[in-house]
Design a protein around this motif. Structure first.
Motif, PDB file in Angstrom:
ATOM      1  N   THR A 300     -23.716 -23.918 -47.852  1.00 46.30           N
ATOM      2  CA  THR A 300     -24.329 -22.815 -47.165  1.00 46.30           C
ATOM      3  C   THR A 300     -25.534 -23.001 -46.211  1.00 46.30           C
ATOM      4  OG1 THR A 300     -25.902 -22.443 -49.001  1.00 46.30           O
ATOM      5  CG2 THR A 300     -23.723 -21.211 -49.266  1.00 46.30           C
ATOM      6  N   TRP A 301     -25.549 -22.393 -45.190  1.00 46.63           N
ATOM      7  CA  TRP A 301     -26.532 -22.792 -44.142  1.00 46.63           C
ATOM      8  C   TRP A 301     -27.496 -21.446 -44.023  1.00 46.63           C
ATOM      9  CZ3 TRP A 301     -26.787 -18.997 -40.711  1.00 46.63           C
ATOM     10  CH2 TRP A 301     -25.875 -17.736 -40.711  1.00 46.63           C
ATOM     11  N   GLY A 302     -27.073 -20.272 -44.909  1.00 43.04           N
ATOM     12  CA  GLY A 302     -27.974 -18.869 -44.692  1.00 43.04           C
ATOM     13  C   GLY A 302     -28.616 -18.472 -45.744  1.00 43.04           C
ATOM     14  N   THR A 303     -28.602 -17.090 -46.075  1.00 42.19           N
ATOM     15  CA  THR A 303     -29.503 -16.618 -47.154  1.00 42.19           C
ATOM     16  C   THR A 303     -28.654 -15.828 -48.052  1.00 42.19           C
ATOM     17  OG1 THR A 303     -30.226 -14.844 -45.705  1.00 42.19           O
ATOM     18  CG2 THR A 303     -31.639 -16.601 -46.158  1.00 42.19           C
ATOM     19  N   ASN A 304     -27.137 -15.956 -47.713  1.00 38.24           N
ATOM     20  CA  ASN A 304     -26.174 -15.477 -48.838  1.00 38.24           C
ATOM     21  C   ASN A 304     -25.018 -16.335 -48.937  1.00 38.24           C
ATOM     22  OD1 ASN A 304     -23.829 -14.246 -47.361  1.00 38.24           O
ATOM     23  ND2 ASN A 304     -25.375 -12.924 -46.222  1.00 38.24           N
ATOM     24  N   PRO A 305     -24.507 -16.092 -49.982  1.00 39.35           N
ATOM     25  CA  PRO A 305     -23.328 -17.275 -50.463  1.00 39.35           C
ATOM     26  C   PRO A 305     -22.259 -17.056 -49.506  1.00 39.35           C
ATOM     27  CG  PRO A 305     -23.912 -15.945 -52.551  1.00 39.35           C
ATOM     28  CD  PRO A 305     -24.518 -15.265 -51.039  1.00 39.35           C
ATOM     29  N   MET A 307     -22.479 -17.249 -46.218  1.00 39.11           N
ATOM     30  CA  MET A 307     -22.902 -18.050 -44.747  1.00 39.11           C
ATOM     31  C   MET A 307     -22.520 -19.497 -45.329  1.00 39.11           C
ATOM     32  SD  MET A 307     -26.215 -16.019 -44.010  1.00 39.11           S
ATOM     33  CE  MET A 307     -26.226 -14.427 -43.142  1.00 39.11           C
ATOM     34  N   VAL A 308     -21.345 -19.818 -45.068  1.00 34.18           N
ATOM     35  CA  VAL A 308     -20.843 -21.330 -45.404  1.00 34.18           C
ATOM     36  C   VAL A 308     -19.991 -21.992 -44.271  1.00 34.18           C
ATOM     37  CG1 VAL A 308     -18.817 -22.299 -46.771  1.00 34.18           C
ATOM     38  CG2 VAL A 308     -19.776 -20.205 -47.508  1.00 34.18           C
ATOM     39  N   ILE A 309     -20.459 -23.276 -44.247  1.00 33.52           N
ATOM     40  CA  ILE A 309     -19.605 -24.088 -43.263  1.00 33.52           C
ATOM     41  C   ILE A 309     -19.384 -25.459 -43.856  1.00 33.52           C
ATOM     42  CG2 ILE A 309     -20.683 -23.304 -41.270  1.00 33.52           C
ATOM     43  CD1 ILE A 309     -22.694 -25.850 -41.567  1.00 33.52           C
ATOM     44  N   ALA A 310     -18.009 -26.016 -43.439  1.00 30.59           N
ATOM     45  CA  ALA A 310     -17.903 -27.381 -43.777  1.00 30.59           C
ATOM     46  C   ALA A 310     -19.022 -28.297 -43.434  1.00 30.59           C
ATOM     47  CB  ALA A 310     -16.657 -27.723 -43.125  1.00 30.59           C
ATOM     48  N   ILE A 311     -19.254 -29.153 -44.367  1.00 34.75           N
ATOM     49  CA  ILE A 311     -20.672 -30.038 -44.284  1.00 34.75           C
ATOM     50  C   ILE A 311     -20.775 -30.653 -42.879  1.00 34.75           C
ATOM     51  CG2 ILE A 311     -19.712 -31.753 -45.361  1.00 34.75           C
ATOM     52  CD1 ILE A 311     -22.478 -32.058 -46.861  1.00 34.75           C
ATOM     53  N   ASN A 312     -19.805 -30.949 -42.247  1.00 34.11           N
ATOM     54  CA  ASN A 312     -19.768 -31.853 -40.931  1.00 34.11           C
ATOM     55  C   ASN A 312     -19.880 -30.878 -39.816  1.00 34.11           C
ATOM     56  OD1 ASN A 312     -20.261 -34.210 -42.168  1.00 34.11           O
ATOM     57  ND2 ASN A 312     -18.042 -34.715 -42.020  1.00 34.11           N
ATOM     58  N   ASP A 313     -19.777 -29.565 -40.006  1.00 36.51           N
ATOM     59  CA  ASP A 313     -19.701 -28.394 -38.788  1.00 36.51           C
ATOM     60  C   ASP A 313     -21.133 -28.345 -38.555  1.00 36.51           C
ATOM     61  OD1 ASP A 313     -17.032 -28.499 -38.878  1.00 36.51           O
ATOM     62  OD2 ASP A 313     -16.853 -26.567 -39.806  1.00 36.51           O
ATOM     63  N   ALA A 314     -21.220 -27.585 -37.163  1.00 35.43           N
ATOM     64  CA  ALA A 314     -22.462 -27.071 -36.765  1.00 35.43           C
ATOM     65  C   ALA A 314     -22.953 -25.995 -37.335  1.00 35.43           C
ATOM     66  CB  ALA A 314     -22.437 -27.071 -35.118  1.00 35.43           C
TER      67      ALA A 314
END
Lengths: 474, 189
Positions: A300-305, A307-314
């Motif tokens: 996750t990159w944000g403040t709720n679950p 807000m997800v990205i693949a780890i190598n994504d921007a």
């Protein structure tokens, strides 16, 4: 059954139907019988008080199972065997559960029990969680038990009181959401990455009003601990429950556990459990299809679950208020990489990821390596049984040799109400289930991740794709 | 508890989506064994800094508790944990109803058992209210309608049983206890 006049039904409908004391009418909700209520210290005191105020006894103490997990310290007792709580109020809450359970004849697993642990780790380990059951607890992660084909969901304290007094709940029938997950997972990708990816797709409120059934080849090939990780986070997309049809993997997990059926009862139970699956032709109110072959280690990159990205994504650019607010809190810049961000604390634990599989995966990655100099690493097993098994395998020695803290079982830094918390501004890579603002301490920034990603980040001191270390080291 | 069936008040707006229960009442306050007096912890981290001093950017600073008893918030209000401490805290803080375009299931259930009304409306109604802070509204449980001055009257989903219990002061546990014989029959079957 081929010529049966029975309509095709889903797993959820079968379990629901079996527990109807009274069906719903135009005026009243259904009365649903509850097979098992799990109890802990935080959401039960006011419910026991209400029973006392009305002069009621617990109807079925034999259908209750209690533990202490949320407010308890994860530091060992002192030389005198005394546990030191974060606050006197935390201790008073635990003492009150002891008193309530003793008065009502409820089995409580306290400090002296070899089974004590996080409520959603202990229940399955003891074999209390069984297919086809209705299970509730004053905790939203009760969906964990759905991994066994149980209908399990979190309830509020008033409802905890309803179940204590009547063993029943008033319930409106939820909708069904089928989530089909197909394909083989890539190396370094685990159940946690799958469920984070699913929540990213469905959205943080997308499952509201629904019970999820997870199915498909990816789910079928998972062990029980992985399935529990998946079901555990159903609430993070708004669904109160998530279920998986029981199979041989389920039965093998349960066989011989302390509260599982024995002898002839076992055989009869398994025969019955085999019928607990969605019929061909049955349909869900909504169906979501997920291709698991594309899933990468997810964070996750944000403040709720959601807000997800693949780890190598921007990190997403943040074109709406919610994203901008999340980026501001997380001190991240949209469009930049999340991998490589310096990590202050790593937490491996919680009802999502504190079982043997999780600890083994983390240990395999941390073996013969050292934790980064400026990173604090807490590893908190889910239960006493897990702690002992991990120690028998020597996992604790691997963690301690690497420079991590090996602690006593409990919820710990998942919700940071027992004193285990990070400092304001800290970036935490956590295997828990919620990255809400301040969840792990005031001003603390949380990245949700798998045990593999957490362990890799512990070693490098930066948000790290576990594949970077797995390819180099193994 | 008995509810008059009517809430008439001006609104107070928090134009934020996905307000979770950790924001409504942080985990550190859950060691209580009481249900009263939790208003002082409501939105604690939004109101106070790490030392417990008032935050200058506190979005609730201007809240007028006597006249603003209806909270309007972004969608998916009350997501997260099952803590009933969330509606307990909101009620003690002075809110009698929350208006949003979506509520989390457990929060909705917990609220109805304590007389805090979750009023779910379509996006355009929620947006109108968020654009007009302090707007007068009227919520009628018996007809499950929300009246918004200058906009109209809107029905909101409220199960008839909860409405009946709230307005007649009937306790849901009493209702369950009345079904004791049926529960016993189920247990013996």
């Amino acid at each position: 059954m081929s010529e049966s006049s029975q309509p095709s039904t889903t797993l959820f409908e079968k379990v629901w139907q079996r527990h109807l004391v009274r069906n719903e009418t135009a005026e009243t909700p259904a009365i649903l019988y509850i097979d098992l209520q799990l109890l802990h210290e935080v959401t039960s005191p006011q419910a026991f008080d209400e029973l006392k105020r009305r002069g009621l006894k617990v109807r079925r103490p034999d259908r209750c199972l209690a533990t202490i997990d949320h407010s308890t310290p994860t530091t060992p007792p002192d030389a005198g065997g005394v546990y030191h709580y974060h606050t006197p109020q935390a201790q008073a809450q635990v003492d009150m559960l002891h008193t309530n359970c003793a008065e009502q004849g409820i089995e409580l697993h306290g400090w002296d029990s070899p089974h004590r642990g996080i409520v959603h780790v202990m229940g399955p380990e003891m074999g209390a969680t069984q297919p086809g059951m209705t299970i509730v607890c004053g905790d939203s992660h009760t969906a964990t038990h759905g991994a066994f084909g149980a209908l399990a969901f979190g309830i509020g304290t008033t409802e905890v009181g309803h179940v204590l007094a009547t063993q029943c709940l008033l319930q409106a029938r939820p909708k069904t959401l089928g989530i089909r997950i197909e394909g083989k997972l890539q190396s370094g990708v685990t159940a946690k990455d799958v469920i984070l990816h699913v929540i990213g797709q469905v959205g943080v409120g997308g499952g509201t009003g629904s019970v999820i059934e997870y199915f498909g080849s990816t789910i079928r090939s998972m062990d029980m601990e992985s399935r529990m990780t998946v079901c555990n986070m159903s609430i993070e997309c708004g669904a109160r429950a998530g279920m998986i049809a029981p199979d041989e993997i389920t039965f093998n997990y349960l066989r011989g556990r302390p509260l599982a059926p024995r002898g002839e009862d076992w055989a009869a139970a398994v025969e019955d459990w085999k019928t607990l699956k969605t019929d061909p032709g049955a349909s869900y109110d909504r169906l979501v299809e997920i291709d698991a072959t594309n899933i990468e280690p997810s964070v996750t990159w944000g403040t709720n679950p959601g807000m997800v990205i693949a780890i190598n994504d921007a990190i997403p650019a943040g074109n709406d208020d919610a994203s901008r607010d999340a980026l501001d809190y997380m001190q991240f810049k949209g469009g930049t990489g999340l991998a490589g961000q310096p990590v202050d604390v790593v937490f491996i634990g919680s009802c999502t990821n504190s079982r043997m599989r999780d600890l083994r995966e983390a240990a395999a990655l941390m073996k013969n390596r050292k934790v980064a100099e400026n990173t604090r690493v807490l590893i908190v097993p889910g239960s006493e049984a897990t702690r002992k098994e991990a120690e028998a395998e020597g996992l604790n020695r691997i963690f301690v040799a690497a420079g991590a803290e090996w602690r006593e079982p409990g919820c710990s830094m998942c919700l940071a109400m027992n004193g285990d918390s990070a400092e304001p501004g800290d970036l935490v890579v956590s295997t828990s289930n919620r990255n809400f603002k301040g969840r792990q301490g005031r001003g603390v920034r949380t990245i949700l991740a798998s045990p593999l990603t957490a362990a890799a980040s512990a070693i490098t001191g930066r948000v790290t794709n576990p594949l970077d270390l797995m390819e180099a080291g193994e | 508890m008995s509810h008059s069936g009517l809430v008439e008040s001006r609104t107070f707006c928090l134009p934020v989506k996905n307000i979770d229960t950790d924001q409504i009442i942080p985990g550190q306050f859950l060691t209580t064994t009481e249900r009263e007096g939790l208003g002082k912890f409501c939105f604690y981290s939004w109101r106070y800094d790490e030392k417990g001093n008032d935050r200058s950017d506190n979005p609730l600073k201007a809240h007028d508790a006597a006249n603003e008893q209806v909270l309007v918030a972004g969608s998916n209000f009350g997501c997260g944990s099952s803590r009933e401490h969330a509606p307990w805290a909101l009620l003690d803080f002075g809110f009698k109803a929350v208006i949003s375009s979506q509520f989390a299931d457990i929060f909705r259930s917990n609220s109805l058992k304590n007389g805090l009304l979750p009023v779910e409306v379509e996006d355009h109604v929620a947006q109108f209210l968020l654009d007009h802070p302090g707007h007068p509204v009227r919520i009628d449980i018996r007809s499950s309608t929300l009246s918004v001055e200058d906009l109209g009257e809107f029905e909101f989903p409220l199960d008839p049983f909860s409405a009946y219990c709230l307005t007649r002061g009937i306790d849901q546990l009493d209702f369950l206890l009345e079904n004791d014989a049926e529960i016993s029959r189920f247990e013996q079957a």
